[in-house]
Design a protein around this motif. Structure first.
Motif, PDB file in Angstrom:
ATOM      1  N   GLY A 146       0.123 -19.369 -37.492  1.00 38.91           N
ATOM      2  CA  GLY A 146       1.574 -19.452 -37.229  1.00 38.91           C
ATOM      3  C   GLY A 146       2.398 -18.432 -37.983  1.00 38.91           C
ATOM      4  N   LEU A 147       3.721 -18.576 -37.889  1.00 35.40           N
ATOM      5  CA  LEU A 147       4.630 -17.648 -38.558  1.00 35.40           C
ATOM      6  C   LEU A 147       4.535 -17.822 -40.081  1.00 35.40           C
ATOM      7  N   ALA A 148       4.455 -16.674 -40.774  1.00 40.65           N
ATOM      8  CA  ALA A 148       4.341 -16.740 -42.236  1.00 40.65           C
ATOM      9  C   ALA A 148       5.186 -15.639 -42.872  1.00 40.65           C
ATOM     10  N   ALA A 149       6.349 -15.395 -42.295  1.00 42.65           N
ATOM     11  CA  ALA A 149       7.304 -14.411 -42.820  1.00 42.65           C
ATOM     12  C   ALA A 149       6.662 -13.048 -43.086  1.00 42.65           C
ATOM     13  N   GLY A 150       5.763 -12.637 -42.201  1.00 42.84           N
ATOM     14  CA  GLY A 150       5.137 -11.322 -42.316  1.00 42.84           C
ATOM     15  C   GLY A 150       4.038 -11.250 -43.367  1.00 42.84           C
ATOM     16  N   ASN A 224       2.287  -5.781 -48.771  1.00 46.54           N
ATOM     17  CA  ASN A 224       2.977  -5.643 -47.480  1.00 46.54           C
ATOM     18  C   ASN A 224       4.410  -6.149 -47.583  1.00 46.54           C
ATOM     19  N   THR A 225       5.289  -5.476 -46.868  1.00 44.68           N
ATOM     20  CA  THR A 225       6.697  -5.875 -46.823  1.00 44.68           C
ATOM     21  C   THR A 225       7.058  -6.088 -45.349  1.00 44.68           C
ATOM     22  N   GLY A 226       8.337  -6.366 -45.097  1.00 43.30           N
ATOM     23  CA  GLY A 226       8.787  -6.437 -43.702  1.00 43.30           C
ATOM     24  C   GLY A 226       8.876  -5.046 -43.087  1.00 43.30           C
ATOM     25  N   VAL A 286       7.896 -10.879 -30.481  1.00 46.34           N
ATOM     26  CA  VAL A 286       8.684 -11.245 -29.291  1.00 46.34           C
ATOM     27  C   VAL A 286      10.168 -10.890 -29.458  1.00 46.34           C
ATOM     28  N   ARG A 287      10.403  -9.805 -30.204  1.00 49.00           N
ATOM     29  CA  ARG A 287      11.773  -9.442 -30.617  1.00 49.00           C
ATOM     30  C   ARG A 287      11.796  -7.954 -30.936  1.00 49.00           C
ATOM     31  N   PHE A 288      12.968  -7.470 -31.299  1.00 53.39           N
ATOM     32  CA  PHE A 288      13.065  -6.097 -31.788  1.00 53.39           C
ATOM     33  C   PHE A 288      12.470  -6.037 -33.202  1.00 53.39           C
ATOM     34  N   GLY A 289      11.921  -4.878 -33.575  1.00 54.38           N
ATOM     35  CA  GLY A 289      11.366  -4.713 -34.924  1.00 54.38           C
ATOM     36  C   GLY A 289      12.462  -4.407 -35.937  1.00 54.38           C
ATOM     37  N   ASP A 290      12.156  -4.647 -37.205  1.00 55.58           N
ATOM     38  CA  ASP A 290      13.079  -4.346 -38.286  1.00 55.58           C
ATOM     39  C   ASP A 290      12.266  -3.677 -39.393  1.00 55.58           C
ATOM     40  N   PRO A 339       8.359  -6.915 -52.539  1.00 56.39           N
ATOM     41  CA  PRO A 339       8.415  -8.080 -51.669  1.00 56.39           C
ATOM     42  C   PRO A 339       8.095  -9.411 -52.361  1.00 56.39           C
ATOM     43  N   GLY A 340       7.994  -9.415 -53.684  1.00 60.97           N
ATOM     44  CA  GLY A 340       7.813 -10.694 -54.385  1.00 60.97           C
ATOM     45  C   GLY A 340       9.181 -11.299 -54.647  1.00 60.97           C
ATOM     46  N   LYS A 341       9.271 -12.056 -55.704  1.00 61.48           N
ATOM     47  CA  LYS A 341      10.564 -12.672 -56.085  1.00 61.48           C
ATOM     48  C   LYS A 341      11.510 -11.538 -56.485  1.00 61.48           C
ATOM     49  N   TYR A 342      12.646 -11.478 -55.860  1.00 60.93           N
ATOM     50  CA  TYR A 342      13.516 -10.316 -56.093  1.00 60.93           C
ATOM     51  C   TYR A 342      14.878 -10.710 -56.661  1.00 60.93           C
ATOM     52  N   GLU A 343      15.546  -9.688 -57.223  1.00 59.95           N
ATOM     53  CA  GLU A 343      16.876  -9.899 -57.814  1.00 59.95           C
ATOM     54  C   GLU A 343      17.952  -9.920 -56.731  1.00 59.95           C
ATOM     55  N   ARG A 344      19.056 -10.570 -57.024  1.00 58.93           N
ATOM     56  CA  ARG A 344      20.212 -10.634 -56.117  1.00 58.93           C
ATOM     57  C   ARG A 344      21.471 -10.324 -56.902  1.00 58.93           C
ATOM     58  N   ASN A 345      22.573 -10.273 -56.163  1.00 58.54           N
ATOM     59  CA  ASN A 345      23.904 -10.150 -56.788  1.00 58.54           C
ATOM     60  C   ASN A 345      24.090  -8.901 -57.622  1.00 58.54           C
ATOM     61  N   LYS A 346      23.445  -7.823 -57.234  1.00 59.75           N
ATOM     62  CA  LYS A 346      23.649  -6.550 -57.932  1.00 59.75           C
ATOM     63  C   LYS A 346      24.686  -5.760 -57.147  1.00 59.75           C
ATOM     64  N   GLU A 347      25.726  -5.320 -57.850  1.00 55.09           N
ATOM     65  CA  GLU A 347      26.788  -4.588 -57.151  1.00 55.09           C
ATOM     66  C   GLU A 347      26.254  -3.264 -56.598  1.00 55.09           C
ATOM     67  N   ILE A 348      26.657  -2.951 -55.370  1.00 58.48           N
ATOM     68  CA  ILE A 348      26.194  -1.713 -54.715  1.00 58.48           C
ATOM     69  C   ILE A 348      27.305  -0.672 -54.833  1.00 58.48           C
ATOM     70  N   PHE A 349      26.941   0.489 -55.374  1.00 61.54           N
ATOM     71  CA  PHE A 349      27.912   1.572 -55.571  1.00 61.54           C
ATOM     72  C   PHE A 349      27.606   2.741 -54.640  1.00 61.54           C
TER      73      PHE A 349
END
Ligand code: GLY
Length: 420
Positions: A146-150, A224-226, A286-290, A339-349
């Motif tokens: 089944g689906l396993a997020a890639g 592997n990543t998306g 079954v969709r467009f690739g990303d 693609p493991g546990k990643y950081e969030r909320n970093k301001e993009i400049f």
């Protein structure tokens, strides 16, 4: 007409960007969208998994066409829900979406209808999978059904590795129900490509081949990543190969589905591997690739809305695809840890300094007071450039990337540098 796009990644930003160029589209909504999408569409706070809320929204707003980005809602049957309520939606039905939702279904169908694919065996029991592994050669590929997020397709190089993967999938259930059945497949060395076609179940329009870069590090090293980047077209796929792909892969799978009583409508994506002239299908999506979409749609000269509506209304034979001959390259900027546990909320400049390329937001979020954009996903941005040559497109993208920064940002420096 009003359009609703479901999803929140770079693919959906690109779909919204392209659809917004149609003269027939007056208003675009995106559920839930991201910071970049919110600049060109109305983002609504509904998740792709909330089918009932989405269908109610579409009915209330009198949405003329809904376009589904990710695979999970398709596999869950969102298209059937919309269709039952008389709403137009782009994507395959639940039964057809099993092509991506179940590796066992896809591989069995390929074998039944003579579509070239690596040899495989299906296992429903842990013990029999282990017994088989003990007898076979390595490397081989173990795939969760089944689906396993890639993350559900793993190349194993030894019995020890194979036993570990089988145990994780079938006993520890790291992918939940998705790993209750597994496919063990022959490993094939070669060059991979993504073939994305649009079909109403009768007519097939193939978009130019794309090459994705799945591993996180340069030289195809690491996990592997998306997808860390993509480019199109591919010098390694000539007219002969495209003919083979159309006849022996795409037409046969549609024919096979038809014999099973199913009509496929939507984007059909064949992940293929080429060893010289030999072409095999590794998987169907079954969709467009990303990020494949982020290099395809900028090259598409047609009105995307007209094409997608023609698919839904089963009159794709009326459309002739026109492609900008200039090559395109997309490089993904990812968060620290992905693609493991990643950081969030970093301001993009630096986004305001970028020029001459397209910026597609993937995992971003808009914060107020003060107004700023921060990272909110593993893949954060995709930068796409077109050029008169692949080199020109690539140089353009990498030059602009130097202007962007967020803490922990990483990206591959070799997108589009593969064997040509
Ligand atoms: N880039 C791979 C995929 O969309 O499945």
């Amino acid at each position: 007409m009003k359009v609703l796009v479901i999803g929140s990644g770079g693919r959906e930003h690109c779909l919204v960007w392209k659809l917004s160029q149609s003269r027939e589209v007056d208003r675009i909504f995106c559920a839930p969208g991201n910071a970049g999408i919110s600049e060109i569409a109305e983002c609504i706070d509904i998740l792709p998994s909330e089918a009932e809320r989405l269908v109610n929204f579409a009915q209330q707003e009198e949405i003329g066409l809904t376009v589904v980005g990710p695979e999970a809602p398709l596999v869950e049957g969102i298209v059937d829900e919309f269709t039952r309520r008389g709403l137009k939606i782009f994507g395959p039905s639940k039964q057809c979406a099993r092509l991506e939702g179940s590796k066992v279904f896809a591989k069995t169908l390929m074998r039944k209808y003579g579509i070239p694919t690596p040899e495989f065996i299906v296992f429903e029991e842990y013990e029999s999978a282990l017994l088989y592994l003990r007898k076979r050669d390595f490397p081989c590929v173990i795939k969760a059904d089944g689906l396993a997020a890639g993350k559900g397709s793993i190349v194993v190089h030894s019995l020890a590795e194979g036993e570990k993967v089988i145990t994780q999938m079938m006993q520890e259930k790291i992918f939940g129900k998705a790993g209750e059945r597994v496919v063990i497949e022959e490993y094939i060395e070669g060059e991979e490509a993504s073939i994305i076609a649009l079909t109403d179940g009768k007519t097939i329009l193939i978009l130019p081949p794309v090459q994705d870069h799945k591993q996180v590090f340069e030289g195809n090293k690491g996990a592997n990543t998306g997808g860390m980047g993509a480019y199109s077209p591919l010098a390694s796929i000539d007219e002969n190969k495209l003919r083979f792909i159309k006849k022996r892969i795409l037409e046969r799978i549609l024919e096979g589905l038809k014999k099973e009583g199913l009509r496929y409508k939507g984007a059909l994506y064949a992940g293929i591997i080429m060893d010289g002239e030999d072409i095999k299908v590794l998987e169907f999506n079954v969709r467009f690739g990303d990020p494949e979409t982020q290099v395809l749609l900028p090259r598409l000269k047609n009105d995307l809305f007209q094409i997608l509506l023609a698919v839904v209304e089963e009159r794709l034979e009326e459309i002739k695809i026109e492609i900008d001959p200039r090559p395109a390259v997309c490089v993904v900027l990812a968060s620290k840890g992905y693609p493991g546990k990643y950081e969030r909320n970093k301001e993009i400049f630096g986004l305001d300094k970028i020029e001459d390329v397209l910026v597609f937001h993937a995992g971003t979020k808009l914060l107020s007071s003060p107004r700023r954009i921060v990272s909110d996903g593993g893949r954060v941005l995709g930068i796409t450039g077109l050029g008169n040559s692949l080199e020109e497109a690539r140089d353009k993208v990498y030059r602009q990337i130097e202007k962007v920064y967020f803490e922990g940002m990483h990206y591959r420096k070799d997108i589009g540098r593969r064997k040509q």
